[in-house]
Write a protein that holds these residues in place. Structure first.
Motif, PDB file in Angstrom:
ATOM      1  N   ILE A  70      -7.180  36.010 -33.114  1.00 16.47           N
ATOM      2  CA  ILE A  70      -8.026  36.718 -32.157  1.00 16.47           C
ATOM      3  C   ILE A  70      -7.492  36.442 -30.756  1.00 16.47           C
ATOM      4  N   SER A  71      -7.386  37.489 -29.956  1.00 11.61           N
ATOM      5  CA  SER A  71      -6.892  37.372 -28.585  1.00 11.61           C
ATOM      6  C   SER A  71      -7.891  37.997 -27.622  1.00 11.61           C
ATOM      7  N   GLY A  72      -7.632  37.801 -26.345  1.00 11.40           N
ATOM      8  CA  GLY A  72      -8.471  38.429 -25.323  1.00 11.40           C
ATOM      9  C   GLY A  72      -9.769  37.708 -25.045  1.00 11.40           C
ATOM     10  N   ILE A  73      -9.901  36.458 -25.515  1.00 14.97           N
ATOM     11  CA  ILE A  73     -11.118  35.707 -25.217  1.00 14.97           C
ATOM     12  C   ILE A  73     -10.824  34.660 -24.140  1.00 14.97           C
ATOM     13  N   ASP A  74     -11.862  34.091 -23.577  1.00  9.69           N
ATOM     14  CA  ASP A  74     -11.725  33.079 -22.531  1.00  9.69           C
ATOM     15  C   ASP A  74     -11.427  31.727 -23.183  1.00  9.69           C
ATOM     16  N   THR A  75     -10.148  31.422 -23.353  1.00 10.64           N
ATOM     17  CA  THR A  75      -9.773  30.171 -24.018  1.00 10.64           C
ATOM     18  C   THR A  75     -10.106  28.949 -23.169  1.00 10.64           C
ATOM     19  N   ARG A  76     -10.197  29.118 -21.852  1.00  8.80           N
ATOM     20  CA  ARG A  76     -10.610  27.985 -20.993  1.00  8.80           C
ATOM     21  C   ARG A  76     -12.060  27.600 -21.277  1.00  8.80           C
ATOM     22  N   LYS A  77     -12.914  28.605 -21.411  1.00  9.43           N
ATOM     23  CA  LYS A  77     -14.323  28.332 -21.728  1.00  9.43           C
ATOM     24  C   LYS A  77     -14.452  27.677 -23.091  1.00  9.43           C
ATOM     25  N   LEU A  78     -13.708  28.195 -24.079  1.00 11.37           N
ATOM     26  CA  LEU A  78     -13.757  27.635 -25.419  1.00 11.37           C
ATOM     27  C   LEU A  78     -13.292  26.173 -25.413  1.00 11.37           C
ATOM     28  N   THR A  79     -12.226  25.892 -24.695  1.00 12.34           N
ATOM     29  CA  THR A  79     -11.710  24.523 -24.625  1.00 12.34           C
ATOM     30  C   THR A  79     -12.736  23.586 -23.994  1.00 12.34           C
ATOM     31  N   ARG A  80     -13.413  24.047 -22.955  1.00  4.18           N
ATOM     32  CA  ARG A  80     -14.430  23.205 -22.300  1.00  4.18           C
ATOM     33  C   ARG A  80     -15.603  22.936 -23.233  1.00  4.18           C
ATOM     34  N   ILE A  81     -15.953  23.899 -24.056  1.00  2.05           N
ATOM     35  CA  ILE A  81     -17.025  23.689 -25.045  1.00  2.05           C
ATOM     36  C   ILE A  81     -16.614  22.600 -26.035  1.00  2.05           C
ATOM     37  N   ILE A  82     -15.370  22.674 -26.526  1.00  3.35           N
ATOM     38  CA  ILE A  82     -14.896  21.668 -27.482  1.00  3.35           C
ATOM     39  C   ILE A  82     -14.817  20.296 -26.819  1.00  3.35           C
ATOM     40  N   ARG A  83     -14.353  20.245 -25.582  1.00  3.35           N
ATOM     41  CA  ARG A  83     -14.267  18.958 -24.873  1.00  3.35           C
ATOM     42  C   ARG A  83     -15.653  18.353 -24.652  1.00  3.35           C
ATOM     43  N   GLN A  84     -16.652  19.208 -24.436  1.00  4.96           N
ATOM     44  CA  GLN A  84     -18.006  18.707 -24.170  1.00  4.96           C
ATOM     45  C   GLN A  84     -18.726  18.302 -25.454  1.00  4.96           C
ATOM     46  N   TYR A  85     -18.613  19.113 -26.498  1.00  5.18           N
ATOM     47  CA  TYR A  85     -19.396  18.887 -27.711  1.00  5.18           C
ATOM     48  C   TYR A  85     -18.574  18.347 -28.888  1.00  5.18           C
TER      49      TYR A  85
END
Length: 362
Positions: A108-123
């Motif tokens: 899957i492309s075209g998504i906000d990978t920065r937001k996804l990475t921050r979610i993983i780093r937080q949770y």
């Protein structure tokens, strides 16, 4: 072709699909490397995982025949900001999309990978699914929350039968827990006579091969899910010089009485600084692991910490105080990443040469 990435916490990303038109479920992790996507997608240590690449443009130099770390990739899916449709490199043979279709891997492309990475780093790492836009998100979320991911990743990626990679030098038994080909290349480069064996090979079977040394490879999953390897290590320690990498490092710690724990989001990238405690030197390293050796557990063992990660202080290297054995959590074979730590393979050869009498008396 619209697709959605759904996380077990209820987060939904809508993007464009590429690769195989199929659904997948796995543990969503991220890798911070700027290059090396081909080596990443073919690294068996990613078995059961959906990999997010934080670098925004992926696929720009295509896929070639030379940079694979395994014959068949074990990754469950790929998440990128932009998947390049027209790669430019003289070695390129396929686009990322072509290769993923061939290997039946969805992306899957075209998504906000920065937001996804921050979610993983937080949770921490989360279970996720890549699926069609038509799928009911609530049903997928409910399924993810109750789903138990497989724990037999090492069995899935390890060789089923022993095989040789001949050389004229030291004989090394390479235990395949999900071996990257880079490890085999480094041993072959040093003319080692390598015998690659499955993860469940016993101590007796290894000793019968009369090796000069034993190499423990990288691999996926929780080291505690591979009790056969822990039993094997207890049977060879002190008899044959040993060098372990990544999962091999964790299994070595468990066999010596240490403990391993799951990290919040792990180390996955090609620029992790590691300090050698003996010399004080810093090496930039390639890493890919979601578990770490618990520092407190080492205090009651005959192990000594040799390397630490500068970013978070986790253990990156161990040696046995009584036996010729050492391990590192990072990847000295790189692929991808810096080759600062490649001399560890030379140290392994020196260890084998210095302990000939240990082998003779085994």
């Amino acid at each position: 072709m619209k697709r959605q990435l759904i996380l077990e916490d209820g987060t939904i990303f809508i993007g464009e699909g590429f690769g195989a038109d199929t659904e997948t479920v796995g543990e969503v992790v991220f890798n911070t490397g700027m290059t090396g996507y081909q080596e990443i997608l073919s690294d068996p240590s990613y078995c059961g995982q959906i990999v997010t690449l934080t670098y925004p443009l992926i696929g720009n130099y295509g896929i070639n025949r030379d940079d694979f770390e395994s014959i068949n990739p074990a990754v469950k899916g790929f998440i990128v900001k932009e998947a390049c449709d027209f790669p430019s490199n003289w070695r390129s043979e396929y686009t990322l999309d072509d290769y993923f279709v061939m290997k039946k891997i969805p992306g899957i492309s075209g998504i906000d990978t920065r937001k996804l990475t921050r979610i993983i780093r937080q949770y921490g790492t989360l279970k996720g699914a890549i699926c069609s836009i038509e799928k009911n998100a609530e049903d997928i979320i409910h399924s993810l929350k109750s789903k138990q991911l497989p724990i037999d990743q090492v069995r899935q990626v390890s060789t089923k039968n022993p095989y040789p990679s001949p050389g004229r030098g030291k004989r090394v038994v390479l235990v395949d827990f999900g071996m990257k080909h880079g490890i085999l290349r480094e041993l072959n480069k040093r003319d080692c006579d390598v015998v690659v064996v499955p993860y469940h090979t016993t101590a007796q079977e290894i000793l019968q091969l009369r090796p000069d040394g034993i190499m423990l490879s990288n691999g996926p999953g929780d080291p505690k899910d591979v009790p056969e390897a822990i039993d094997m290590l207890k049977g060879v320690l002190g008899k044959i010089p040993l060098f372990g990498i990544c999962l091999g490092h964790q299994l070595f710690a468990l066999a010596c009485g240490g403990n391993t724990v799951k990290m919040k989001f792990g180390h996955r990238g090609s620029n992790h600084p590691v300090k050698d405690l003996a010399t004080g030197k810093i090496a930039m390293t390639s890493q890919n692991h979601g578990y770490t050796v618990e520092p407190e557990s080492i205090k009651s063992t005959r192990l000594a910490v040799t390397h630490i990660a500068l970013n978070d202080g986790t253990i990156e290297g161990l040696k046995h105080l009584d036996y010729p054995a050492f391990t590192v959590q990072y990847h000295p074979e790189a692929s991808p990443g810096p080759e600062d730590a490649g001399q560890l393979f030379d140290q392994f050869l020196e260890l084998m040469e210095a302990n000939k009498e240990v082998i003779t008396n085994a």
